[in-house]
Design a protein around this motif. Structure first.
Motif, PDB file in Angstrom:
ATOM      1  N   ALA A  73     -16.351 -16.164   0.972  1.00 26.94           N
ATOM      2  CA  ALA A  73     -16.753 -15.465  -0.314  1.00 26.94           C
ATOM      3  C   ALA A  73     -16.488 -14.122  -0.227  1.00 26.94           C
ATOM      4  CB  ALA A  73     -18.266 -15.840  -0.238  1.00 26.94           C
ATOM      5  N   GLY A  74     -15.924 -13.638  -1.492  1.00 27.33           N
ATOM      6  CA  GLY A  74     -15.140 -12.432  -1.539  1.00 27.33           C
ATOM      7  C   GLY A  74     -13.989 -12.180  -1.374  1.00 27.33           C
ATOM      8  N   GLY A  75     -13.286 -13.250  -0.754  1.00 26.92           N
ATOM      9  CA  GLY A  75     -11.895 -13.131  -0.478  1.00 26.92           C
ATOM     10  C   GLY A  75     -11.244 -14.301  -0.898  1.00 26.92           C
ATOM     11  N   LEU A  76     -11.876 -15.244  -1.877  1.00 31.46           N
ATOM     12  CA  LEU A  76     -11.264 -16.333  -2.429  1.00 31.46           C
ATOM     13  C   LEU A  76     -10.391 -16.095  -3.720  1.00 31.46           C
ATOM     14  CD1 LEU A  76     -14.317 -18.525  -1.558  1.00 31.46           C
ATOM     15  CD2 LEU A  76     -11.984 -19.013  -0.801  1.00 31.46           C
ATOM     16  N   HIS A  77      -9.744 -14.750  -3.857  1.00 30.81           N
ATOM     17  CA  HIS A  77      -8.944 -14.713  -5.063  1.00 30.81           C
ATOM     18  C   HIS A  77      -7.696 -14.311  -4.513  1.00 30.81           C
ATOM     19  CE1 HIS A  77     -10.338 -10.658  -3.550  1.00 30.81           C
ATOM     20  NE2 HIS A  77      -9.167 -10.368  -4.172  1.00 30.81           N
ATOM     21  N   TYR A 135     -12.922 -34.427  12.235  1.00 30.41           N
ATOM     22  CA  TYR A 135     -13.364 -32.766  11.712  1.00 30.41           C
ATOM     23  C   TYR A 135     -13.276 -32.482  10.577  1.00 30.41           C
ATOM     24  CZ  TYR A 135      -8.674 -32.318   9.896  1.00 30.41           C
ATOM     25  OH  TYR A 135      -7.714 -32.481   8.894  1.00 30.41           O
ATOM     26  N   VAL A 136     -14.270 -31.490  10.191  1.00 27.41           N
ATOM     27  CA  VAL A 136     -14.163 -30.711   9.103  1.00 27.41           C
ATOM     28  C   VAL A 136     -13.939 -29.547   9.190  1.00 27.41           C
ATOM     29  CG1 VAL A 136     -15.787 -30.220   6.882  1.00 27.41           C
ATOM     30  CG2 VAL A 136     -16.287 -32.324   8.466  1.00 27.41           C
ATOM     31  N   GLU A 137     -13.254 -28.856   8.297  1.00 29.56           N
ATOM     32  CA  GLU A 137     -12.828 -27.357   8.242  1.00 29.56           C
ATOM     33  C   GLU A 137     -13.100 -26.782   6.807  1.00 29.56           C
ATOM     34  OE1 GLU A 137      -9.296 -25.214   8.148  1.00 29.56           O
ATOM     35  OE2 GLU A 137      -8.157 -26.944   7.904  1.00 29.56           O
ATOM     36  N   ARG A 138     -12.967 -25.395   6.914  1.00 28.17           N
ATOM     37  CA  ARG A 138     -13.041 -24.613   5.884  1.00 28.17           C
ATOM     38  C   ARG A 138     -11.627 -24.006   5.674  1.00 28.17           C
ATOM     39  NH1 ARG A 138     -11.233 -20.166   5.867  1.00 28.17           N
ATOM     40  NH2 ARG A 138     -12.546 -18.909   7.186  1.00 28.17           N
ATOM     41  N   SER A 139     -11.156 -24.078   4.154  1.00 27.59           N
ATOM     42  CA  SER A 139      -9.991 -23.453   3.835  1.00 27.59           C
ATOM     43  C   SER A 139     -10.270 -22.386   2.734  1.00 27.59           C
ATOM     44  CB  SER A 139      -8.938 -24.655   3.319  1.00 27.59           C
ATOM     45  OG  SER A 139      -9.280 -25.067   2.311  1.00 27.59           O
ATOM     46  N   GLY A 140      -9.188 -21.468   2.638  1.00 25.52           N
ATOM     47  CA  GLY A 140      -9.307 -20.661   1.479  1.00 25.52           C
ATOM     48  C   GLY A 140      -9.861 -19.310   1.748  1.00 25.52           C
ATOM     49  N   GLY A 141     -10.707 -19.127   2.738  1.00 27.15           N
ATOM     50  CA  GLY A 141     -11.182 -17.891   2.974  1.00 27.15           C
ATOM     51  C   GLY A 141     -12.710 -17.867   2.789  1.00 27.15           C
ATOM     52  N   SER A 169      -1.670 -14.359   2.864  1.00 28.16           N
ATOM     53  CA  SER A 169      -1.308 -15.659   3.466  1.00 28.16           C
ATOM     54  C   SER A 169      -2.221 -15.922   4.747  1.00 28.16           C
ATOM     55  CB  SER A 169      -0.216 -16.174   3.640  1.00 28.16           C
ATOM     56  OG  SER A 169       0.550 -16.042   2.523  1.00 28.16           O
ATOM     57  N   PHE A 170      -3.394 -16.490   4.715  1.00 23.15           N
ATOM     58  CA  PHE A 170      -4.012 -16.774   5.987  1.00 23.15           C
ATOM     59  C   PHE A 170      -5.134 -17.804   5.458  1.00 23.15           C
ATOM     60  CE2 PHE A 170      -5.962 -13.375   3.234  1.00 23.15           C
ATOM     61  CZ  PHE A 170      -7.180 -13.838   3.205  1.00 23.15           C
ATOM     62  N   ALA A 171      -5.834 -18.637   6.379  1.00 23.08           N
ATOM     63  CA  ALA A 171      -6.919 -19.355   6.034  1.00 23.08           C
ATOM     64  C   ALA A 171      -6.461 -20.604   5.129  1.00 23.08           C
ATOM     65  CB  ALA A 171      -8.205 -18.658   5.355  1.00 23.08           C
ATOM     66  N   SER A 172      -5.422 -21.112   5.451  1.00 21.87           N
ATOM     67  CA  SER A 172      -4.828 -22.049   4.820  1.00 21.87           C
ATOM     68  C   SER A 172      -5.056 -22.046   3.182  1.00 21.87           C
ATOM     69  CB  SER A 172      -5.517 -23.536   5.219  1.00 21.87           C
ATOM     70  OG  SER A 172      -5.056 -23.870   6.583  1.00 21.87           O
ATOM     71  N   ARG A 173      -4.709 -21.011   2.536  1.00 23.61           N
ATOM     72  CA  ARG A 173      -4.900 -20.673   1.346  1.00 23.61           C
ATOM     73  C   ARG A 173      -4.007 -20.555   0.332  1.00 23.61           C
ATOM     74  NH1 ARG A 173      -5.308 -15.571  -0.829  1.00 23.61           N
ATOM     75  NH2 ARG A 173      -7.453 -15.592  -0.903  1.00 23.61           N
ATOM     76  N   SER A 174      -2.784 -21.149   0.638  1.00 26.93           N
ATOM     77  CA  SER A 174      -1.645 -20.791  -0.447  1.00 26.93           C
ATOM     78  C   SER A 174      -1.687 -21.943  -1.476  1.00 26.93           C
ATOM     79  CB  SER A 174      -0.395 -21.063   0.451  1.00 26.93           C
ATOM     80  OG  SER A 174      -0.276 -20.066   1.297  1.00 26.93           O
ATOM     81  N   ALA A 175      -1.971 -23.032  -1.165  1.00 29.82           N
ATOM     82  CA  ALA A 175      -1.911 -24.039  -2.215  1.00 29.82           C
ATOM     83  C   ALA A 175      -3.417 -23.759  -2.972  1.00 29.82           C
ATOM     84  CB  ALA A 175      -1.949 -25.290  -1.771  1.00 29.82           C
ATOM     85  N   GLN A 176      -4.307 -23.842  -2.263  1.00 27.80           N
ATOM     86  CA  GLN A 176      -5.719 -23.842  -3.025  1.00 27.80           C
ATOM     87  C   GLN A 176      -5.909 -22.646  -3.927  1.00 27.80           C
ATOM     88  OE1 GLN A 176      -8.783 -24.252  -0.029  1.00 27.80           O
ATOM     89  NE2 GLN A 176     -10.317 -23.257  -1.208  1.00 27.80           N
TER      90      GLN A 176
END
Length: 725
Positions: A424-428, A416-422, A489-496
């Motif tokens: 565009a426009g919500g990656l901050h 699999y490949v997935e997307r993390s972080g969110g 906290s959503f989209a596996s974004r915490s560490a990234q």
């Protein structure tokens, strides 16, 4: 007081008797609260449109028509929960039932419309370009299949909660929520207030998995009545309420077509999605685009086209659930890869290796518009096969096929490949670092805690960046007064995202401290060095000052900023070994190996815990979980987790969690998200393993959840088909 029917016309609600119950403070229907706002429908960019909602607003209390079972008809407030429930028992309502539709295919027949004069299709979308028909005609092999991604209940340990406390001209809201600043913004809009009049506090929360990032009908009623009455109002969802009316996950009917040449090189892939988004269009209406954007998977397929329709049904709204569109994409392509390998007479491992995106091709833009940052997909698969001892299991499978008394054994693979972080426009994210006179560092950010280990990972990161002891760093999150801006906290974004934010803030703090020390000592800034949380001059090490001393001499030291990263694309390979009892239909997982790559790992214990927990949820989707409805559209959840099965300790198979490390160039830390891997990679691996164990059964009959009933039906259908032949 909730509707007992899934669909119907509301004729009357009478709360009179409820108001006479001792301890009841008040009872209201929608008619009693004409100024009660509708549920907010914050729609994220590229995922939904205002047109999907217009004319289909979600009322906090039913006004004229029930559209899903459990929809609230009245709200009763009591001095405690017991009195409130006594009051609910006295509310009477008249609802004329209407036919209900609980799957997209039923809703698309258009015999039942949830909104008069309006289509049940609320959104159409596509990714990629249509495939030239000649490609299918000229291909050496083409496989077609349909898959059902069943509706799931997220089932966090702690159900939804909200406490609204009026305090003068402000309202303080305590809630288990993933996005405190969004909740503040939406409540402020509902009340017609400025956002600074609302404080949202999120304490440690017992799980969320995407299901706690909205303002729900109950939240609207609680906030409205707290302000109306000028007193605290609390709602704590019980488990049966949660199973009846909390958000749903997944819910897609998929049709796929996959083509390859004689050498097994992929030529084209089509994915058509009819998505169940529940009774009202919300964020779930655009969620299937996440599936469309990830349709290409890990492969160099030159032509990929995904289309979707978001369809209303008489069920609670569909919302992001751990994986949020990416499990659906992985299951579709990975099950189809096994079908294609079978058609070509090729080893499914070799088929995958032959079509992987090579490591030197990154950044790689897929035909559906995603730009993968980095990857080494073959390395993850190789490690998974080595860990599970693939050759040994293939030998055991061959032995069992010659033993009529042995249970059939299968080996399933999912890459699999997935997307993390969110998006565009919500990656901050926004945050700050502040130093007090005792040297204590307070780290603030816009995230919210729901079991991801923030209180361990973030202080450790800040301590590492600053060179100070971890005990010297204190984390503050989930409080909109402490941190005025943030995403959550959503989209596996915490560490990234948040991790990179703290690195950025640490650099700002270091530079500010060096500038202050230079002024204190009257030397150029380039002569001031930072070492382990202390400052000294490059040429005179005796001039040494710690952070606390610097604050005492120069005043408060605080830096704050907004920091943005790029998207990241974690990946992995999961392998499952299963055996099937053909007499009972039972599937037994003998071994499961997960190999995930989330780039640079910040805390191995936390990452492995996330992988393990999400793998268990993936097992739940594959074998146990799924909403079941009666003929009137009411779900079978009256007995709680006796009706809706979750994997318990008894069902946990041997799981080995491994990882590879391919840093992301899109984030300063090189980290990618790690929280959703098992939900994305595990279900398809198990489904493929069961299909591999039962080679004479049509794989399309093996739809999740692979319960004993579904296995026995598939075996029976296969036996019948052989008999007919």
């Amino acid at each position: 007081m909730r509707s007992k029917v899934a669909h119907g016309v509301l004729r009357a609600v009478d709360c009179t008797a409820a108001r006479d119950v001792p301890g009841v403070v008040g009872a209201w229907s929608a008619a009693d609260l004409p100024d009660l706002p509708a549920v907010p429908h914050t729609l994220l960019a590229r995922l939904s449109t205002e047109e999907a909602v217009a004319g289909r607003e979600w009322p906090a209390l039913v006004k004229d028509r029930v559209r899903y079972p459990g929809e609230a008809l009245a709200v009763v407030l009591g001095e405690d929960r017991y009195r409130a429930e006594d009051g609910v028992a006295e509310v009477t309502a008249t609802v004329d039932p209407l036919p209900a539709v609980v799957t997209p295919s039923e809703a698309l027949e258009d015999c039942v419309r949830l909104f008069d004069g309006m289509s049940n299709v609320v959104l159409r979308g596509e990714a990629g370009q249509p495939v030239d028909p000649a490609v299918w005609e000229d291909a050496a092999a083409v496989v077609e299949a349909t898959y059902r991604q069943q509706l799931l209940i997220p089932s966090p340990m702690e159900c939804r909660t909200i406490l609204a406390v009026p305090e003068g001209d402000r309202l303080t809201v305590w809630s288990g929520h993933q996005m405190p600043h969004r909740l503040r913004r939406e409540l402020a809009a509902l009340l017609g207030w400025s956002a600074d009049r609302i404080r949202v506090v999120v304490p440690d929360t017992g799980g969320a998995f995407g299901s706690k990032s909205a303002a729900f009908p109950e939240f609207v009623a609680v906030a409205h009545l707290a302000v109306k009455l000028g007193r605290p109002v609390r709602w704590i969802e019980d488990r049966l309420e949660s199973m009846l009316v909390a958000t749903r996950g997944r819910g897609q009917d998929q049709r796929v077509r996959l083509a390859a040449d004689a050498d097994g090189r992929l030529l084209a892939y089509e994915l058509s999605i009819n998505a169940d988004v529940g009774a009202y269009p919300h964020l779930g209406a655009g969620l299937p685009m996440q599936t469309a954007w990830m349709a290409a998977g890990a492969y160099t397929t030159p032509r990929v086209h995904a289309t979707l329709r978001s369809v209303l049904t008489n069920t609670m709204v569909t919302y992001p659930y751990r994986g949020a569109g990416r499990p659906e994409a992985a299951i579709a392509i990975e099950r189809s890869m096994d079908l294609l390998a079978r058609r070509l007479g090729m080893d499914p491992i070799e088929l995958r290796r032959r079509n992987f995106i090579p490591p030197d091709a990154f950044p790689y833009e897929t035909p559906v518009g995603r730009v993968y940052d980095s990857g080494n997909y073959a390395a993850a698969l190789d490690l998974a096969l080595e860990t599970i001892d693939h050759g040994r299991w293939r030998a055991e499978q061959a032995r069992r096929r010659t033993d009529p008394d042995a249970f059939p054994l299968g080996i399933g693979i999912s890459c699999y490949v997935e997307r993390s972080g969110g998006e565009a426009g919500g990656l901050h994210e926004c945050g700050s670092l502040e130093v007090s006179e005792d040297g204590q560092v307070t780290a603030r950010c816009g995230a919210a805690p729901s079991g991801q280990g923030h209180e361990t990972v973030f202080p450790a990161l800040v301590a590492k960046f600053l060179g100070v002891p971890e005990a010297q760093v204190r984390l503050v999150e989930g409080d909109t007064d402490q941190q005025p801006e943030g995403l959550g906290s959503f989209a596996s974004r915490s560490a990234q995202v948040d991790g990179a934010l703290f690195q950025h803030l640490a650099n700002l703090l270091t530079e500010e401290a060096r500038t202050r020390a230079a002024g204190l000592w009257d030397v150029p800034v380039d002569q001031v060095e930072w070492t382990n949380g202390s400052l000294h001059t490059a040429h005179n090490g005796s001039a040494l000052v710690g952070l606390g001393e610097l604050v005492k001499h120069t005043g408060p030291l605080r830096v704050e900023d907004r920091f943005e990263t790029g998207q990241a694309f974690p990946f992995g390979a999961h392998v499952a070994v299963t055996e099937v009892d053909p007499d009972l239909g039972l599937v037994n997982i003998l071994q499961l190996v997960t190999v995930d790559d989330c780039g640079v790992i910040l805390n191995p214990t936390v990452v492995h815990g996330q992988a393990y927990g999400s793998a268990l949820q993936g097992i739940g989707q594959a074998l146990y979980e799924g909403m079941q409805f009666d003929d009137d559209g009411v779900p079978h959840v009256a007995s709680g987790f006796l009706d809706y099965l979750l994997p318990t300790f008894t069902e946990v198979p041997p799981i080995e969690v491994k990882d590879t490390h391919t840093p992301s160039p899109n984030s300063p830390l090189g980290a990618k998200g790690a929280g959703e891997s098992g939900c994305i990679g595990t279900p398809a691996a198990i489904a493929n393993a069961v299909a591999d164990a039962l080679p004479d059964v049509d794989p399309e009959l093996l739809q999740m959840p692979l319960t004993p009933d579904s296995i026995l039906r598939a075996l029976s259908a296969s036996t019948h088909e052989k008999g007919v032949r």
